[in-house]
Design an enzyme around this catalytic site. Structure first.
Site, PDB file in Angstrom:
ATOM      1  N   GLU A 132       0.833  -1.204   0.000  1.00 28.63           N
ATOM      2  CA  GLU A 132       0.000   0.000   0.000  1.00 28.63           C
ATOM      3  C   GLU A 132       0.869   1.256   0.000  1.00 28.63           C
ATOM      4  OE1 GLU A 132      -3.152  -0.030   2.854  1.00 28.63           O
ATOM      5  OE2 GLU A 132      -4.046  -1.853   2.020  1.00 28.63           O
ATOM      6  N   GLU A 133       1.993   1.200   0.690  1.00 28.05           N
ATOM      7  CA  GLU A 133       2.915   2.346   0.680  1.00 28.05           C
ATOM      8  C   GLU A 133       3.372   2.646  -0.739  1.00 28.05           C
ATOM      9  OE1 GLU A 133       7.461   3.444   2.168  1.00 28.05           O
ATOM     10  OE2 GLU A 133       6.305   1.943   3.266  1.00 28.05           O
TER      11      GLU A 133
END
Length: 404
Positions: free
Chosen positions: A241-242
């Site tokens: 997700e980062e």
């Protein structure tokens, strides 16, 4: 990707906030080397922007990641890369594992206040000798009764001087490097925490970045996120997700720099014509815009597969790594190419294109360097050469690449 009215409303709310509450303050925050995290996060929390894809039970909106994508894109309209990064740490780097695996008590104590904008947080993984090589961290957390006692240091911690807590990766046993780590929520006002060392960076200057020292820091064992020994796996999941968030937040930032460069080159005269009228210049800007559109398409496709469950986690990990790799390289190409067309003005410290040039350089380093992304992609393509497993460490490193 087909965006709904709700997607667009979220985007418009975020973009208006950026234009009204953030961009007018960027010059001062750049000069100060810090942004007022608690003040800005409080306002964002009131707008419901800090828990878009977090559980409703914790105060979030409970929406899927496509809405977080629109949020990240809108943040790209910030005139400094520092703020999307600093906010992204709060929403997509320090909290995904807590939201997924943290106990109800832990989420209530640490996640809910972040979503409400009442607290700021950091992700504390990297160390001076272990950046992209996460498995090599040295920070330890030993059990002592009902507490963990933590010793070590963490490097390059975004929001580090202001955060209320950090999601910290530490070695909790003497086992294999990918099975002995745990994620622990560490209050940064705890006795033994020293985080006054604010680092002086090339770019991203409006955000504070700290070195954090931990000397016999006691943290309740209930602050463990999920299961002990699963920290490396949880962190690899957070990285996806980062990386998506980081790539998405670059799209409109690069659109903006190209648009600003077009206008500047159109008005700048050289040799009896505008700089823009030179074929090389307008052709090159067309090439750069095409690269940004390729990045947009890749990010959208990866998000669609991630949200729709149309691909396995390995495929999503491969595509997210590709997005991260592409974002870093396109950002370097766009900002360098555009700066050239600004001439001497582009070399001035205060110019927006120069700031973008400095800020975007981090994209190819933070959250896993380009070389790490290439290793992950090759591993998942089946093209990474197999090393002879002459030692346990060699096997561990191979598994680390696969996990990432």
């Amino acid at each position: 990707m087909e965006f709904t009215h709700e997607h667009d409303a979220l985007y418009n709310t975020t973009r208006k906030f950026v234009e009204d509450e953030i961009n007018p303050n960027i010059p001062q925050w750049e000069a100060d080397g810090i942004w007022p995290a608690h003040e800005i996060l409080k306002r964002m929390g009131q707008l419901g922007l800090l828990g878009i894809n977090k559980p409703e039970a914790d105060g979030g909106l409970g929406l899927d990641y496509s809405y977080e994508l629109r949020f990240a894109e809108a943040l790209g309209n910030c005139s400094s890369g520092s703020i999307p990064m600093a906010v992204g740490v709060v929403t997509d780097m320090a909290t995904p594992a807590l939201a997924r695996f943290g106990s109800a008590e832990l989420r209530r104590e640490y996640l809910a206040p972040v979503i409400a904008g009442e607290q700021c947080c950091s992700i504390a993984v990297s160390e001076a000798g272990a950046g992209s090589d996460v498995a090599s961290i040295k920070t330890t957390a030993r059990v002592d009764g009902d507490d963990y006692v933590i010793n070590g240091s963490k490097m390059w911690i975004t929001n580090g001087t202001q955060s209320d807590w950090a999601c910290l990766l530490a070695n909790t046993s003497d086992g294999k490097p990918h099975q002995n780590k745990s994620l622990i929520i560490v209050p940064l006002d705890a006795k033994g925490v020293q985080r006054e060392t604010k680092l002086d960076k090339l770019g991203m200057r409006a955000s504070d970045t700290a070195m954090i020292f931990l000397d016999d820091v006691r943290v309740p064992r209930r602050n463990l996120v999920g299961q002990e020994g699963m920290g490396f796996t949880y962190q690899m999941m957070q990285f996806q997700e980062e990386r998506l968030f980081g790539a998405a937040s670059m799209i409109e930032a690069l659109d903006h720099i190209i648009s600003e460069t077009i206008e500047y080159a159109r008005g700048r005269k050289a040799f009896d014509q505008s700089v823009l009228d030179n074929q090389y210049v307008h052709f090159r800007l067309a090439e750069l815009q095409t690269e940004v559109e390729c990045l947009r398409a890749m990010v959208y496709r990866t998000t669609e597969l991630y949200v729709g469950g149309k691909a396995g986690m390995e495929e999503v990990a491969k595509l997210a790594s590709m997005c991260k790799l592409k974002a870093g390289r396109v950002a370097r190409e766009v900002t360098d190419g555009c700066l050239q067309f600004w001439g001497g003005q582009g070399f001035m410290w205060e110019s927006e294109v120069a700031r973008s040039f400095r800020d975007s350089r981090l994209v190819s380093i933070g959250g896993g360097a380009d070389e790490i992304m290439l290793g992950i992609i090759c591993k998942l393509m089946g093209t990474l050469p197999r090393k002879k497993k002459t030692t346990e460490t060699t096997g561990d490193r191979s598994r680390a690449t696969e996990a990432a």
